[in-house]
Enzyme design. Structure first.
Site, PDB file in Angstrom:
ATOM      1  N   GLU A 168      45.977  86.832  62.482  1.00 38.72           N
ATOM      2  CA  GLU A 168      44.610  86.877  61.956  1.00 38.72           C
ATOM      3  C   GLU A 168      43.751  87.880  62.707  1.00 38.72           C
ATOM      4  O   GLU A 168      42.526  87.837  62.609  1.00 38.72           O
ATOM      5  CB  GLU A 168      43.983  85.480  62.000  1.00 38.72           C
TER       6      GLU A 168
ATOM      7  N   SER B 113      45.942  82.290  56.921  1.00 33.59           N
ATOM      8  CA  SER B 113      46.497  83.285  57.850  1.00 33.59           C
ATOM      9  C   SER B 113      47.135  84.450  57.091  1.00 33.59           C
ATOM     10  O   SER B 113      47.155  85.573  57.570  1.00 33.59           O
ATOM     11  CB  SER B 113      47.488  82.627  58.794  1.00 33.59           C
TER      12      SER B 113
ATOM     13  N   LYS C 287      39.811  75.164  51.778  1.00 31.83           N
ATOM     14  CA  LYS C 287      40.698  76.277  51.419  1.00 31.83           C
ATOM     15  C   LYS C 287      41.109  76.110  49.962  1.00 31.83           C
ATOM     16  O   LYS C 287      41.717  75.093  49.601  1.00 31.83           O
ATOM     17  CB  LYS C 287      41.954  76.246  52.275  1.00 31.83           C
TER      18      LYS C 287
HETATM   19  C1  2PG Z   1      44.201  77.206  59.628  1.00 37.16           C
HETATM   20  C2  2PG Z   1      44.571  78.478  58.894  1.00 37.16           C
HETATM   21  C3  2PG Z   1      43.608  79.589  59.182  1.00 37.16           C
HETATM   22  P1  2PG Z   1      46.950  78.793  57.970  1.00 37.16           P
HETATM   23  O1  2PG Z   1      45.056  76.510  60.164  1.00 37.16           O
HETATM   24  O2  2PG Z   1      43.049  76.831  59.630  1.00 37.16           O
HETATM   25  O3  2PG Z   1      43.434  79.799  60.561  1.00 37.16           O
HETATM   26  O4  2PG Z   1      45.874  78.864  59.147  1.00 37.16           O
HETATM   27  O5  2PG Z   1      46.428  79.588  56.862  1.00 37.16           O
HETATM   28  O6  2PG Z   1      48.219  79.351  58.565  1.00 37.16           O
HETATM   29  O7  2PG Z   1      47.087  77.335  57.620  1.00 37.16           O
HETATM   30 MG    MG Z   2      43.528  74.908  60.645  1.00 33.62          MG
END
Ligand code: 2PG
Ligand code: MG
Length: 430
Positions: A204, A366, A336
């Protein structure tokens, strides 16, 4: 205004892995694109990201099936629908899929469509996406949570803890948060260089974590904040994503770097100790996704003074958020889009979080793309916080920069309350 056609293609994310892009075209020729992000430290309760699994192509990660679902079944359902009825379209896609985790058609196929149609609707209205998504109600610019060091699954497990971030607590404007962050980010490079620890960046864009102990990062982070001319805990607070689900195996938490093993109670005690010892204002996933008892211990001990964000714990899923509100396990929810798989469900999760007096934190994954949808989502919903990774690499900067553009578009309607958002959830930073 009706949806005339849907097209889709396999594109590539910031890690060079395949992902889905959907293009919605309306009857007047207006288009909208939806680019789907992809996580690495994923929760088990996330909607399914459909990958082909053919090891001879893209190491099993190609998304050709998801692409063909968009151009086939999904297109047949979407074509002819009113582009302004996002909720109706998303409900139809959920029904078409027919599984709880969107595992038949793939959450990537469904989300790409949902985002493309949302963007096409904004374009058809000739207004920016934030305006269209928020019905003109979104005016709050977010307080950023920006990564300085990246670890965990984003740095091949080099250290255990995933994100070491900062938040500009006394900044009076969105621009000032970026100025503070830029200063700390570049000071951190100086500190790492002097210590002989500079080795590029993690997934990231935060510095690669060349540390011997997880807690050594706090020292480097505080030195970077001070080097930039700020006082840790005053102008700049520390924010962590422990991503503890990845540390939890067979009933125990493990910090592999230090070969330490913890029970749930012991790991909760470590989180509480860190918040007492360091100027930490926010912790995401301090405990594993389904360790509800562990979450409760942390919430009771430090929930009045520290933001506690559930990411894997809630997976943007309104049923899990409801359960967390009843059990009082957190005071904030990471948001998300691809954890749940439609724009409508994502916005509903934000509204439910806000209705409980908790804080939504809109987040990137990520594995990201050049799309800046989440910057608009954060403003549209007055979420108040945005997490996009670090302050380098264009898939990250695209989002930070987009908020600057949104601010311009909002003009005198733009609002910024910065760290004041914490008080609105009853969190009193020490
Ligand atoms: C998280 C995300 C972003 P990933 O854990 O919050 O940092 O990571 O997209 O790998 O879940
Ligand atoms: Mg997280």
């Amino acid at each position: 205004m009706k949806i005339k056609s849907l097209d889709a293609l396999q594109i590539f994310d910031s890690r060079g892995n395949p992902t889905v892009e959907v293009i919605a075209t309306l009857e007047d020729g207006t288009t909208g694109h939806g680019l789907v992000p992809s996580g690495a430290s994923t929760g088990h309760h996330e909607a399914l990201e459909l990958r082909d699994g053919d090891k001879s192509r893209f190491r099993g990660k190609s998304v050709f099936k998801a692409v063909s679902h968009v151009t086939g079944e999904i297109a047949r359902t979407a074509i002819g629908r009113d582009v302004f009825d996002q909720a109706g379209l998303d409900a139809a896609l959920i029904a078409l899929d027919g599984t709880p985790g969107k595992s038949r058609l793939g959450a990537n196929a469904i989300l790409g469509t949902s985002m493309a149609v949302a963007q096409a609707a904004a374009n058809a209205r000739r207004v920016p996406l934030y305006e269209s998504l928020g019905g003109g109600q979104g005016t709050l610019l977010p307080l950023p949570e920006i990564q300085i060091f990246g670890g965990g699954k984003h740095a091949q497990g080099r250290i255990d803890i995933q994100d070491f971030m900062i938040m500009a607590l006394t900044a009076q404007t969105y621009e000032e948060t970026l100025e503070v962050t830029a200063n700390v980010f570049h000071a951190a490079a100086d500190v790492m260089r002097e210590r002989g620890l500079l080795a590029g960046v993690a997934d990231e864009g935060g510095y690669w974590p060349m540390f011997d102990r997880n807690e050594d990062v706090f020292d480097a982070l505080m030195a970077s904040i001070e080097r930039a001319g700020y006082t840790p805990g005053h102008e700049v607070g520390i924010s962590l994503d422990i991503a503890a689900t990845d540390l939890f195996h067979e009933g125990h938490y493990t910090l592999g770097l230090e070969q330490r093993r913890f029970t749930s109670e012991q790991f909760a005690a470590l989180m509480i100790e860190w918040v007492t010892k360091y100027p930490i204002v926010s912790i995401e996933d301090p405990m594993a996704e389904d360790d509800w008892a562990g979450w409760k211990i942390v919430r009771e001990a430090i929930g009045q003074r520290c933001q506690l964000i559930g990411d894997d714990h809630f997976t943007t899923n309104i049923e899990r958020i409801e359960r967390g509100i009843v059990a009082n396990t957190a005071n904030a929810v990471l948001i998300k889009l691809n954890q749940i798989g439609t724009v409508t469900e994502t916005i509903a999760a934000i509204h439910r979080t806000q209705a409980a007096g908790w804080l939504p934190v809109v987040s990137a994954r990520s594995g990201e793309t050049e799309d800046a949808f989440i910057a608009h989502l954060a403003v549209a919903t007055n979420a108040g916080q945005l997490k996009v990774g670090s302050f380098s690499r264009s898939e990250r900067m695209a989002k930070w920069n987009e908020v600057l553009r949104i601010q311009r578009l909002l003009g005198s309607r733009a609002r910024f309350i910065g760290a004041g958002i914490f008080a609105s959830a009853g969190i009193q930073l020490p």
